[in-house]
Design a protein around this motif. Structure first.
Motif, PDB file in Angstrom:
ATOM      1  N   LEU A 121      11.222  20.661   5.560  1.00  0.00           N
ATOM      2  CA  LEU A 121      10.917  21.822   4.729  1.00  0.00           C
ATOM      3  C   LEU A 121      10.493  21.400   3.329  1.00  0.00           C
ATOM      4  CD1 LEU A 121      13.817  24.243   5.731  1.00  0.00           C
ATOM      5  CD2 LEU A 121      11.444  24.248   6.533  1.00  0.00           C
ATOM      6  N   VAL A 122      11.067  20.318   2.841  1.00  0.00           N
ATOM      7  CA  VAL A 122      10.662  19.811   1.528  1.00  0.00           C
ATOM      8  C   VAL A 122       9.313  19.116   1.617  1.00  0.00           C
ATOM      9  CG1 VAL A 122      11.269  18.214  -0.328  1.00  0.00           C
ATOM     10  CG2 VAL A 122      13.049  19.589   0.756  1.00  0.00           C
ATOM     11  N   LEU A 123       9.124  18.328   2.667  1.00  0.00           N
ATOM     12  CA  LEU A 123       7.896  17.544   2.791  1.00  0.00           C
ATOM     13  C   LEU A 123       6.667  18.425   2.954  1.00  0.00           C
ATOM     14  CD1 LEU A 123       8.990  14.570   5.085  1.00  0.00           C
ATOM     15  CD2 LEU A 123       8.776  14.644   2.605  1.00  0.00           C
ATOM     16  N   ARG A 124       6.830  19.606   3.503  1.00  0.00           N
ATOM     17  CA  ARG A 124       5.662  20.470   3.707  1.00  0.00           C
ATOM     18  C   ARG A 124       5.040  20.892   2.390  1.00  0.00           C
ATOM     19  NH1 ARG A 124       8.403  26.195   4.315  1.00  0.00           N
ATOM     20  NH2 ARG A 124       6.380  26.958   4.966  1.00  0.00           N
ATOM     21  N   ARG A 125       5.743  20.669   1.306  1.00  0.00           N
ATOM     22  CA  ARG A 125       5.216  21.026  -0.005  1.00  0.00           C
ATOM     23  C   ARG A 125       4.831  19.789  -0.805  1.00  0.00           C
ATOM     24  NH1 ARG A 125       6.689  26.408  -0.334  1.00  0.00           N
ATOM     25  NH2 ARG A 125       8.338  27.001   1.108  1.00  0.00           N
ATOM     26  N   MET A 126       4.812  18.630  -0.158  1.00  0.00           N
ATOM     27  CA  MET A 126       4.462  17.385  -0.831  1.00  0.00           C
ATOM     28  C   MET A 126       3.269  16.758  -0.118  1.00  0.00           C
ATOM     29  SD  MET A 126       8.336  15.870  -1.237  1.00  0.00           S
ATOM     30  CE  MET A 126       7.782  14.418  -2.143  1.00  0.00           C
ATOM     31  N   SER A 127       2.699  15.757  -0.746  1.00  0.00           N
ATOM     32  CA  SER A 127       1.631  15.008  -0.088  1.00  0.00           C
ATOM     33  C   SER A 127       2.216  14.243   1.085  1.00  0.00           C
ATOM     34  CB  SER A 127       0.973  14.041  -1.075  1.00  0.00           C
ATOM     35  OG  SER A 127       1.926  13.111  -1.559  1.00  0.00           O
ATOM     36  N   TRP A 128       1.426  14.105   2.157  1.00  0.00           N
ATOM     37  CA  TRP A 128       1.965  13.512   3.378  1.00  0.00           C
ATOM     38  C   TRP A 128       2.147  12.009   3.243  1.00  0.00           C
ATOM     39  CZ3 TRP A 128       4.431  16.380   6.441  1.00  0.00           C
ATOM     40  CH2 TRP A 128       4.037  17.694   6.692  1.00  0.00           C
ATOM     41  N   ARG A 129       1.281  11.358   2.494  1.00  0.00           N
ATOM     42  CA  ARG A 129       1.319   9.907   2.425  1.00  0.00           C
ATOM     43  C   ARG A 129       2.067   9.437   1.176  1.00  0.00           C
ATOM     44  NH1 ARG A 129      -1.738   7.295   5.987  1.00  0.00           N
ATOM     45  NH2 ARG A 129      -3.247   8.487   7.203  1.00  0.00           N
ATOM     46  N   PHE A 130       2.696   8.273   1.315  1.00  0.00           N
ATOM     47  CA  PHE A 130       3.302   7.639   0.164  1.00  0.00           C
ATOM     48  C   PHE A 130       2.199   7.135  -0.768  1.00  0.00           C
ATOM     49  CE2 PHE A 130       6.810   6.907   3.276  1.00  0.00           C
ATOM     50  CZ  PHE A 130       7.800   7.599   2.590  1.00  0.00           C
ATOM     51  N   PRO A 131       2.441   7.155  -2.079  1.00  0.00           N
ATOM     52  CA  PRO A 131       1.426   6.585  -2.983  1.00  0.00           C
ATOM     53  C   PRO A 131       1.285   5.083  -2.776  1.00  0.00           C
ATOM     54  CG  PRO A 131       3.452   7.099  -4.165  1.00  0.00           C
ATOM     55  CD  PRO A 131       3.604   7.672  -2.800  1.00  0.00           C
ATOM     56  N   LYS A 132       0.098   4.592  -2.984  1.00  0.00           N
ATOM     57  CA  LYS A 132      -0.141   3.164  -2.805  1.00  0.00           C
ATOM     58  C   LYS A 132       0.552   2.368  -3.919  1.00  0.00           C
ATOM     59  CE  LYS A 132      -4.574   3.568  -0.386  1.00  0.00           C
ATOM     60  NZ  LYS A 132      -6.007   3.197  -0.402  1.00  0.00           N
ATOM     61  N   GLU A 133       1.074   1.220  -3.544  1.00  0.00           N
ATOM     62  CA  GLU A 133       1.755   0.362  -4.506  1.00  0.00           C
ATOM     63  C   GLU A 133       1.165  -1.032  -4.420  1.00  0.00           C
ATOM     64  OE1 GLU A 133       5.833   0.511  -3.454  1.00  0.00           O
ATOM     65  OE2 GLU A 133       6.205   2.440  -4.428  1.00  0.00           O
ATOM     66  N   ASP A 134       1.161  -1.721  -5.575  1.00  0.00           N
ATOM     67  CA  ASP A 134       0.628  -3.089  -5.558  1.00  0.00           C
ATOM     68  C   ASP A 134       1.659  -4.031  -4.941  1.00  0.00           C
ATOM     69  OD1 ASP A 134       2.556  -3.630  -7.522  1.00  0.00           O
ATOM     70  OD2 ASP A 134       1.157  -3.141  -9.134  1.00  0.00           O
ATOM     71  N   ALA A 135       1.217  -5.222  -4.664  1.00  0.00           N
ATOM     72  CA  ALA A 135       2.054  -6.194  -3.958  1.00  0.00           C
ATOM     73  C   ALA A 135       3.276  -6.592  -4.766  1.00  0.00           C
ATOM     74  CB  ALA A 135       1.211  -7.435  -3.619  1.00  0.00           C
ATOM     75  N   ARG A 136       3.149  -6.687  -6.078  1.00  0.00           N
ATOM     76  CA  ARG A 136       4.287  -7.114  -6.891  1.00  0.00           C
ATOM     77  C   ARG A 136       5.418  -6.094  -6.842  1.00  0.00           C
ATOM     78  NH1 ARG A 136       1.907  -8.389 -12.701  1.00  0.00           N
ATOM     79  NH2 ARG A 136       0.938  -6.367 -12.223  1.00  0.00           N
ATOM     80  N   ARG A 137       5.081  -4.808  -6.902  1.00  0.00           N
ATOM     81  CA  ARG A 137       6.120  -3.781  -6.831  1.00  0.00           C
ATOM     82  C   ARG A 137       6.805  -3.779  -5.468  1.00  0.00           C
ATOM     83  NH1 ARG A 137       4.975   2.024  -9.127  1.00  0.00           N
ATOM     84  NH2 ARG A 137       7.191   2.034  -8.618  1.00  0.00           N
ATOM     85  N   ARG A 138       6.010  -3.990  -4.412  1.00  0.00           N
ATOM     86  CA  ARG A 138       6.601  -4.019  -3.083  1.00  0.00           C
ATOM     87  C   ARG A 138       7.532  -5.214  -2.939  1.00  0.00           C
ATOM     88  NH1 ARG A 138       4.627  -0.774   0.809  1.00  0.00           N
ATOM     89  NH2 ARG A 138       5.256  -2.257   2.423  1.00  0.00           N
ATOM     90  N   LEU A 139       7.130  -6.362  -3.492  1.00  0.00           N
ATOM     91  CA  LEU A 139       7.986  -7.541  -3.427  1.00  0.00           C
ATOM     92  C   LEU A 139       9.286  -7.317  -4.199  1.00  0.00           C
ATOM     93  CD1 LEU A 139       8.435 -10.469  -2.600  1.00  0.00           C
ATOM     94  CD2 LEU A 139       7.203 -11.174  -4.681  1.00  0.00           C
ATOM     95  N   ALA A 140       9.178  -6.696  -5.380  1.00  0.00           N
ATOM     96  CA  ALA A 140      10.384  -6.413  -6.164  1.00  0.00           C
ATOM     97  C   ALA A 140      11.303  -5.447  -5.423  1.00  0.00           C
ATOM     98  CB  ALA A 140       9.994  -5.841  -7.527  1.00  0.00           C
ATOM     99  N   ALA A 141      10.706  -4.474  -4.750  1.00  0.00           N
ATOM    100  CA  ALA A 141      11.523  -3.525  -3.995  1.00  0.00           C
ATOM    101  C   ALA A 141      12.250  -4.203  -2.841  1.00  0.00           C
ATOM    102  CB  ALA A 141      10.638  -2.388  -3.470  1.00  0.00           C
TER     103      ALA A 141
END
Length: 956
Positions: A662-682
């Motif tokens: 119900l929450v997602l139906r009001r949001m964009s379906w895809r996750f925002p793109k992230e650069d490689a450094r942020r993904r590595l830190a995560a």
């Protein structure tokens, strides 16, 4: 008859107030006033028959928590003020209020009186503190409801008085820890007050500050004039018998014990006299009558605080009689000013004239009340003022002459502002447009009652001995026989001389100010505005408030961003840092540790689910992948034999997915793109945190078996409770108090959901075009779910009730049953072709509140067996019944209310057609084409969009 009955009868008036308003309209003040005299009759009878009385009702004996009440001479004095003045003010309100129905006003006024009554009768430190804060809350709400303009003043009042409440809380904690008891009378009699100077000094300072914030002493005095935005009945009650008198009561109550601290008399006498002088000077400069009276209250309370600081028998007798005198003339004056404003339309000193010609009787009453405030013989205010002078002259703290002269100087201005109430307003030409007497008959009766009582009690002040002397004895810590008697005339003495000089000087100041005003009026000059100091208490409080808010914004700016990953990074890093200490506590693999092949399979499934979540590029895909982890945890619980926990987890997983969709139906379906450094830190942060949590779990739980408490519960559950489901028994029997607290949190959660979504409306986004024309018909697509719902919903409801009833002896219980019942509601929602689902649109806030009421009411039933929340057992027709089942019903309603709140507010769209109703299926026949309206997103379309997202379709 008992103290508990008296307090209960006062609180019963609170829910009765809206009912009586519905029956009598604004005239509900009359029956409510009569109802307020009922507890007074009970308490007066107890006082006459038994003198000092006390009563204790066990609440939770194991924790030594009980309802302790005590009425001594001091408490009875304030009981009279609270109930008598309260009844008079309610009668006054029946004429003052213009709205035909004012349930909120009468409800809060009766709650104010009940909270004050509980405060003065409390013989328990915790009960005292709770009642203290209730008076703060009631005063805030009464001021706040005066109108939109009252918000800032109410907030400033709340800030000052809550700060004092925190000081009182600190004092309560210190007393409990040092004396080892929560019983107020026992704690005040503890020898620690005289033997431990540090303890006595700390508590005395905290209590003094708490009382001074309530009684508007410098530098906390600004809130009282600021609160004059409240209507006249509120001001009259707040100034005469409630709120400010709570601080005076606290000082008199603690005086015998706190006077062992050197700081106590020095602080009270110095601050009291400074406040008396400051308030009197500021009162003289006011042109608004309510503002004048507000500063006069500050001044009069200062004299009271100074007398309490002296602490002798004479001083406490002076304080006791001045409490009565002040209540009479202050209530009369505030109600009188409200009466003047209602009949003339103004309360400006420079606009009022000729009141003697148009309001003769009310003018006489105004003169009597003002004369009592000025201390003119033969009114009761004269008696109290003379005794205050007498007590200061013979003060054991500092120079008596100096203190008496300072008080006399403040009294000069007291006489001046009292005369300013009368001299400019009564003579002169009659005003135009004055409303007739019949318009305010009840108001006139109330004003007359208090003003005439002040006149009658002056010559006959001796009849107050049975009331004032016991109160003074308690406050001074001596026997009543050591306290003197009240009399109007004590001969020609120094206090009388000081009074005469103060009256003469005060009248001279008032006459001079009157001549100045008349001269300015004759010359045509505009009347000057009220004098405002360059630095005011209101400005200081508002400045502190603004700076706190500004500081909060700056702190919030550190984390005020929309990135969920960034928000989670902070707790993840802190958890990981805390794990650095776990190697120091490591003791190896515990003897209770074991694993099987099935555990390995479940671990692989959890890892697979986590990997799927990390690699998901769509939000809905992430939700589905998280379900893998959740359902694997369910299987883990089942393998460990925790069927209750497993079933709960299973239902929570299902409902969580629904709410997330119900929450997602009001949001964009895809996750925002992230650069490689942020993904590595995560990835690093996630691995680090997971390892830390695992290590902490092994360290703290991997080396011990069942605790002693757990062994006790396992071994005695069936014998003590009759239940064999240990999980449910712990929730509704052993730890019912914790569960009750959790129900409150759940109910607050439902309110928070509603408030949040009211404050920030949901975004109604356009849906993507359907991938196939067959998906464009929501009515046809919902046929399968509707058919399934017709079969499953009744079954789920019956199963829900079955799980509720069997929970005490088999897997089930209120929480699981509510989740299953909520699942039936969710299925009804999902099977509907539109958002208009009558079976979902239920009063969820009332349902959640009902859960709290049922649970708390069940706890009260336990008092019949000596303890709150103790389950009672009875056999009915061979069936063993326990009140724990009713408590579980409260759990059921609270959980159901929260889930309904989420479904109602997140799933049901708000109408935007201006009609206030949602479109029904019959209003809009099923579409037959390949396109559908773009202004709504239905539950069936959510399913359609889910298929698009998981198939990689869509362009969003």
């Amino acid at each position: 008859m008992s103290l508990v009955l008296a307090v209960a009868s006062a609180w019963i008036l609170v829910p009765l107030a809206p009912v009586l308003v519905r029956l009598f309209g604004r005239y509900a003040g009359w029956p409510l006033a009569l109802g307020m005299l009922f507890p007074l009759g009970i308490l007066a009878g107890l006082r006459l028959d038994a003198g000092d009385v006390s009563q204790t009702v066990p609440w939770i004996p194991v924790l030594d928590v009980a309802l302790r009440l005590r009425m001594d001479g001091l408490a009875f004095l304030f009981v009279l003020l609270i109930l008598v003045i309260g009844a008079v003010v309610l009668i006054y309100s029946s004429s003052y209020l213009r709205a035909p129905r004012s349930p909120g006003f009468y409800l809060l006024m009766t709650a104010f009186a009940a909270a004050m009554l509980t405060l003065v009768l409390a013989d328990d430190l915790l009960l005292l503190y709770v009642a203290w804060e209730l008076t703060t809350l009631c005063s805030y709400l009464l001021i706040l409801r005066s109108g939109p303009h009252a918000g800032p003043a109410a907030t400033r009042t709340l800030l000052v008085t809550v700060a004092g409440g925190l000081c009182l809380l600190g004092a309560v904690c210190l007393i409990i820890v040092r004396t080892g008891t929560v019983q107020l009378s026992a704690a005040l009699a503890d020898p620690a007050w005289s033997s431990d100077a540090g303890f006595a000094t700390a508590v005395a300072a905290l209590v003094a500050v708490a009382a001074m914030t309530k009684s508007a002493q410098f530098p906390f005095h600004s809130w009282l004039p600021d609160a004059m935005v409240a209507p006249a009945p509120v001001s009259a009650y707040l100034h005469a018998a409630a709120m400010v008198k709570a601080g005076i009561y606290l000082l008199m109550l603690f005086s015998p014990a706190a006077s062992h601290a050197v700081i106590w008399p020095a602080l009270l006498v110095s601050i009291g006299l400074l406040t008396a002088a400051l308030g009197a000077v500021l009162a003289v400069t006011r042109r608004d009558l309510k503002s004048l009276l507000a500063y006069s209250t500050v001044s009069q309370l200062g004299l009271l605080v100074a007398a309490i600081g002296v602490g002798t028998e004479v001083a406490m007798l002076a304080a006791s009689i001045h409490v009565i005198a002040h209540a009479l003339f202050k209530s009369s004056l505030f109600m009188g000013v409200g009466l003047i404003e209602k009949r003339t339309g103004t309360r400006d000193l420079h606009e009022l004239s000729g009141l003697w010609r148009v309001m003769r009787w009310e003018a006489v009453m105004l003169v009597l009340a003002a004369a009592s405030m000025a201390g003119i013989v033969p009114l009761v205010g004269f008696v109290s003022k003379e005794l205050i002078f007498e007590s200061l002259l013979h003060s054991p703290w500092g120079s008596g002459w100096l203190l008496a002269l300072l008080a006399a100087a403040a009294t000069v201005f007291t006489v001046a502002y009292s005369a300013r109430l009368v001299l400019p307003t009564l003579p002169g030409p009659a005003m135009d447009g004055v409303k007739p007497w019949r318009y305010a008959a009840a108001m006139s009766v109330a004003v007359s009652a208090t003003a005439l009582t002040g006149l009658v009690l002056g010559p006959t002040v001796g009849i107050l001995d049975p009331i004032a002397i016991p109160a003074a004895a308690v406050a001074a810590g001596v026997a009543p026989t050591e306290v003197g008697h009240l009399a109007l005339w004590h001969g020609v003495n120094i206090p009388l001389v000081l009074s005469i000089l103060a009256i003469a000087a005060g009248l001279a100041i008032a006459v001079l100010m009157g001549r100045r005003d008349r001269a300015r009026s004759a010359s045509g000059a505009q009347a000057p505005a009220e004098w405002v100091a360059p630095v005011t208490g209101v400005g200081v409080v508002q400045g502190i408030h603004d700076r706190i808010i500004s500081f909060g914004h700056r702190v919030g700016d550190l984390t005020r961003f929309d990135s969920t990953a960034g928000q989670l990074a902070i707790p993840f890093v802190l958890i990981g840092a805390a794990a650095l200490t776990t190697p120091l506590l490591w003791q190896g693999v515990g003897e209770y540790s074991s694993s099987t092949f099935l555990d390995g399979i479940l671990l692989v499934l959890v890892v697979a689910g986590v990997v799927a979540i990390v690699r998901s590029r769509t939000r809905l895909g992430g939700v589905i992948a998280s379900g893998i982890v959740g359902f694997t945890v369910v299987l883990t619980f089942f393998t460990l034999g925790a069927s209750d926990v497993a079933l709960t987890q299973l239902l929570v997983e299902v409902l969580t997915v629904v709410v997330m969709v119900l929450v997602l139906r009001r949001m964009s379906w895809r996750f925002p793109k992230e650069d490689a450094r942020r993904r590595l830190a995560a990835v690093v942060a996630a691995v680090f945190t997971g390892a830390a949590a695992t290590a902490a779990t092994l360290v703290f739980t991997g080396h011990r078996g069942l605790s002693d408490v757990g062994e006790y519960m396992m071994g005695s559950a069936e014998e003590l409770t009759g239940g064999t489901n240990i999980v449910n028994v712990i929730l509704v029997d052993f730890r019912a108090l914790d569960t009750l607290g959790e129900l409150v949190v759940l109910a607050i959660g439902s309110v928070a959901v509603a408030a949040l979504l009211d404050a920030r409306p949901l975004v109604e986004r356009k849906r993507p075009a359907p991938a196939s024309p067959a998906l464009a018909n929501p009515f046809g697509n919902a046929d399968y779910l509707r058919l399934l719902g017709r079969v499953l919903v009744p079954v789920m409801i019956v199963a829900s009730l079955f799980m509720l009833l069997r929970g005490h002896t088999a897997p089930g219980g209120g929480f699981i049953a509510a989740l299953l019942g909520a699942g039936a509601v969710v299925l009804s929602y999902l099977s509907a072709p539109t958002d208009d689902v009558p079976r979902v649109q239920r009063p969820y806030l009332a349902i959640a509140g009902l859960g709290m009421v049922v649970a708390a009411g069940t706890g009260l039933i336990g008092l019949f067996d000596g303890s709150f929340l103790r389950a009672l057992h009875v056999d009915i027709l061979g069936y063993h019944f326990t009140t724990a089942l009713v408590f579980d019903l409260g759990v059921y309603f609270a959980v159901l209310g929260v889930i309904l709140a989420a479904i109602n507010r997140l799933g049901v769209s708000t109408p935007d057609d201006g009609t206030g109703r949602r479109p029904r299926p019959e209003d809009d026949p099923p579409p037959t084409g390949s396109t559908a309206p773009e202004d709504s997103v239905t539950a069936a379309e959510t399913v359609q969009e889910a298929s698009i997202a998981t198939d990689g379709g869509g362009t969003r």
